[in-house]
Design a protein around this motif. Sequence first.
Motif, PDB file in Angstrom:
ATOM      1  N   THR A  31       0.829  -1.200   0.000  1.00 26.58           N
ATOM      2  CA  THR A  31       0.000   0.000   0.000  1.00 26.58           C
ATOM      3  C   THR A  31       0.866   1.254   0.000  1.00 26.58           C
ATOM      4  O   THR A  31       1.828   1.350   0.768  1.00 26.58           O
ATOM      5  CB  THR A  31      -0.922   0.002   1.226  1.00 26.58           C
ATOM      6  N   ASP A  32       0.507   2.221  -0.865  1.00 29.34           N
ATOM      7  CA  ASP A  32       1.221   3.498  -0.906  1.00 29.34           C
ATOM      8  C   ASP A  32       0.431   4.545  -0.139  1.00 29.34           C
ATOM      9  O   ASP A  32      -0.805   4.514  -0.097  1.00 29.34           O
ATOM     10  CB  ASP A  32       1.417   3.950  -2.359  1.00 29.34           C
ATOM     11  N   TYR A  33       1.090   5.537   0.419  1.00 31.04           N
ATOM     12  CA  TYR A  33       0.466   6.601   1.175  1.00 31.04           C
ATOM     13  C   TYR A  33       0.533   7.901   0.381  1.00 31.04           C
ATOM     14  O   TYR A  33       1.582   8.250  -0.179  1.00 31.04           O
ATOM     15  CB  TYR A  33       1.159   6.800   2.526  1.00 31.04           C
ATOM     16  N   GLU A  34      -0.656   8.609   0.331  1.00 33.33           N
ATOM     17  CA  GLU A  34      -0.709   9.896  -0.339  1.00 33.33           C
ATOM     18  C   GLU A  34      -0.406  11.000   0.683  1.00 33.33           C
ATOM     19  O   GLU A  34      -0.701  10.858   1.868  1.00 33.33           O
ATOM     20  CB  GLU A  34      -2.099  10.118  -0.939  1.00 33.33           C
ATOM     21  N   PRO A  35       0.160  12.081   0.264  1.00 35.27           N
ATOM     22  CA  PRO A  35       0.433  13.190   1.204  1.00 35.27           C
ATOM     23  C   PRO A  35      -0.875  13.798   1.716  1.00 35.27           C
ATOM     24  O   PRO A  35      -1.843  13.948   0.964  1.00 35.27           O
ATOM     25  CB  PRO A  35       1.235  14.178   0.358  1.00 35.27           C
ATOM     26  N   GLN A  36      -0.934  14.145   2.986  1.00 34.39           N
ATOM     27  CA  GLN A  36      -2.098  14.731   3.638  1.00 34.39           C
ATOM     28  C   GLN A  36      -1.797  16.179   4.023  1.00 34.39           C
ATOM     29  O   GLN A  36      -0.686  16.487   4.472  1.00 34.39           O
ATOM     30  CB  GLN A  36      -2.487  13.930   4.892  1.00 34.39           C
ATOM     31  N   THR A  37      -2.799  17.043   3.854  1.00 34.14           N
ATOM     32  CA  THR A  37      -2.635  18.461   4.186  1.00 34.14           C
ATOM     33  C   THR A  37      -3.757  18.880   5.120  1.00 34.14           C
ATOM     34  O   THR A  37      -4.935  18.652   4.828  1.00 34.14           O
ATOM     35  CB  THR A  37      -2.667  19.332   2.910  1.00 34.14           C
ATOM     36  N   ASP A  38      -3.410  19.487   6.236  1.00 31.27           N
ATOM     37  CA  ASP A  38      -4.378  20.009   7.195  1.00 31.27           C
ATOM     38  C   ASP A  38      -4.242  21.519   7.256  1.00 31.27           C
ATOM     39  O   ASP A  38      -3.116  22.052   7.280  1.00 31.27           O
ATOM     40  CB  ASP A  38      -4.154  19.408   8.590  1.00 31.27           C
ATOM     41  N   GLY A  39      -5.423  22.189   7.289  1.00 30.77           N
ATOM     42  CA  GLY A  39      -5.430  23.641   7.411  1.00 30.77           C
ATOM     43  C   GLY A  39      -5.709  24.070   8.831  1.00 30.77           C
ATOM     44  O   GLY A  39      -6.636  23.588   9.468  1.00 30.77           O
ATOM     45  N   ILE A  40      -4.894  24.948   9.348  1.00 30.27           N
ATOM     46  CA  ILE A  40      -5.061  25.457  10.713  1.00 30.27           C
ATOM     47  C   ILE A  40      -5.290  26.961  10.627  1.00 30.27           C
ATOM     48  O   ILE A  40      -4.493  27.677   9.990  1.00 30.27           O
ATOM     49  CB  ILE A  40      -3.820  25.152  11.581  1.00 30.27           C
ATOM     50  N   ALA A  41      -6.383  27.408  11.210  1.00 28.58           N
ATOM     51  CA  ALA A  41      -6.695  28.830  11.190  1.00 28.58           C
ATOM     52  C   ALA A  41      -5.633  29.616  11.937  1.00 28.58           C
ATOM     53  O   ALA A  41      -5.205  29.231  13.029  1.00 28.58           O
ATOM     54  CB  ALA A  41      -8.078  29.069  11.810  1.00 28.58           C
ATOM     55  N   ALA A  42      -5.235  30.701  11.328  1.00 28.32           N
ATOM     56  CA  ALA A  42      -4.225  31.538  11.960  1.00 28.32           C
ATOM     57  C   ALA A  42      -4.822  32.251  13.161  1.00 28.32           C
ATOM     58  O   ALA A  42      -5.957  32.719  13.101  1.00 28.32           O
ATOM     59  CB  ALA A  42      -3.675  32.545  10.956  1.00 28.32           C
ATOM     60  N   PRO A  43      -4.099  32.358  14.241  1.00 29.51           N
ATOM     61  CA  PRO A  43      -4.625  33.050  15.414  1.00 29.51           C
ATOM     62  C   PRO A  43      -4.706  34.550  15.180  1.00 29.51           C
ATOM     63  O   PRO A  43      -4.073  35.083  14.249  1.00 29.51           O
ATOM     64  CB  PRO A  43      -3.608  32.701  16.503  1.00 29.51           C
TER      65      PRO A  43
END
Length: 524
Positions: A39-51
């Motif tokens: 199994t290959d893994y795809e890159p994951q991106t998470d967005g975090i709101a700027a304070p």
Amino acid sequence: MAILAGKPYRSVAKATSTVVPRQEIFGGTVMVRAQSAGTDYEPQTDGIAAPELTIDVLPGSADPIVPGSLIFEWGGQTYIDRSGVLFRSISTATNAGVAVGTIDYAARKATLQTYPAAQGGAINRLACLTSNGGFSTTDLYFRTPGAPLRPASLQITVVRADTSEIVTGTADLNGNVSGGGIIHGTVDAQTGVVSLRFNTDPEDAVGVTAVPIIAALVTYNAVVQTSMPMSADLLGLDPVRLPADGRVPIYREGDVLVIHHTAEQDVTPEAGQTVALGRAYQAAIEVADSLGAPLDPAQYSVDRELGLITWATPVQLQDPDGGPLTPPLTLRDRVEHMTVCTEVQITGAVGIGSPMPWDLPAGETMVSSAVTWGDLQARLYRWFTQQTWNQSSPNWTDAPIGGSTTAQYNQLNYPPIITNIGAIAGKWALVFTSATSFNVVEEKLGVITTGNTTSDCAPINPATGSPYFTIRREGWGSGWAAGNAVRFNTDACLGPMWVVRTVLSGQGTVDDDRLRLQIRGDAD
């Protein structure tokens, strides 16, 4: 090494292993997940709101910033303060911008909710004023530029000096102003004087819970009422008799009021069935379809004293003209209570002089004003005869034209009969077409029927189903000829009334606007 029976003996260490099975018992559900080795893994991106970014605009000052005076640059953008809100990208054509943050004037700090990425460095203040006195207040008194004010029209907006929060307050019909948990006060609608306190406890009279607000940012709006003189020709009456502000109260102490409520329920008529309505002594009971067309009254009978409706056998779903109805049918019953008004308040509340016989819902019950005339009765009067009736120019005056007739009607022994239910206000003429036959003519209705001297003349009023009047056959004498006429007038048992309806100018708020008048009468 040990020696046994004269022979040497050597001990040798030996290791053995034993497999012991272990078993673990789980009290719940065991979930097993597996995946293939390739199994290959795809890159994951998470967005975090700027304070939020807080900028100390004046670190070396202790005085508050004057509202509307701050302009600074940071990250290649220019920020401008407007009533506690920071804007950037101001358009030179429209003067509009993008709201990106707030400003705390007392703490001298700017807070940005939106800002460019990867920016740093100090800000560049382009303009900023500070104040050392008169910045905030906890009490406010002022007078509007005009008066009187329309009730409940005052709105006020303030900005808290401690949190820069924008708070809005409104006035009610009694003149009490409140809003946001900190605005408390009153407004006099007649004079336009406003008195406000800003605290978290409306009962606090010493200022323990006072909340400072920025005096320079207080804004308000209100509707000032003015009266314009109207032409007497347009109104049909002298405007001097009207109040100065143009408003006429519809209720006064001592007026007669009719408090009424109409209840509705869906019904399915069944032949011969009697339905109890849940209350008694109704003023009216009626049935209509989904389009508002009434059900033929012959299809049911009502007992308004007991609150009962009984369907006919058989029952036909048709209107009074025999046309079909559109289900579902709605049964409406109205109860009314006539009483005297004892008190009128500016809030719209009225006091009555007698208790209500029903417990009616406040949100659905209505109050109507009643104009009373006392005892009234229909009458027939101004009876006279003419030898000749001019068809092209009929005589609707109250005096004869030309000579009278020899033949007469015996009003002494056989007076004409007129009833309250059938009479109208009108001018009548019985124009003879022969020695015994005549036409019944009314000034506005024209020829409505014919009659003769050998039978009673009783033309039916289609609105009530009763005769307008009855001229008895026994009263006619002989000697009548074609062209003779009998003229008389009738009055209904109704009082004269002028209705002037005024619609205020402005944007329409309802789809339909209507007025209903009901004629009521009580017989001894």
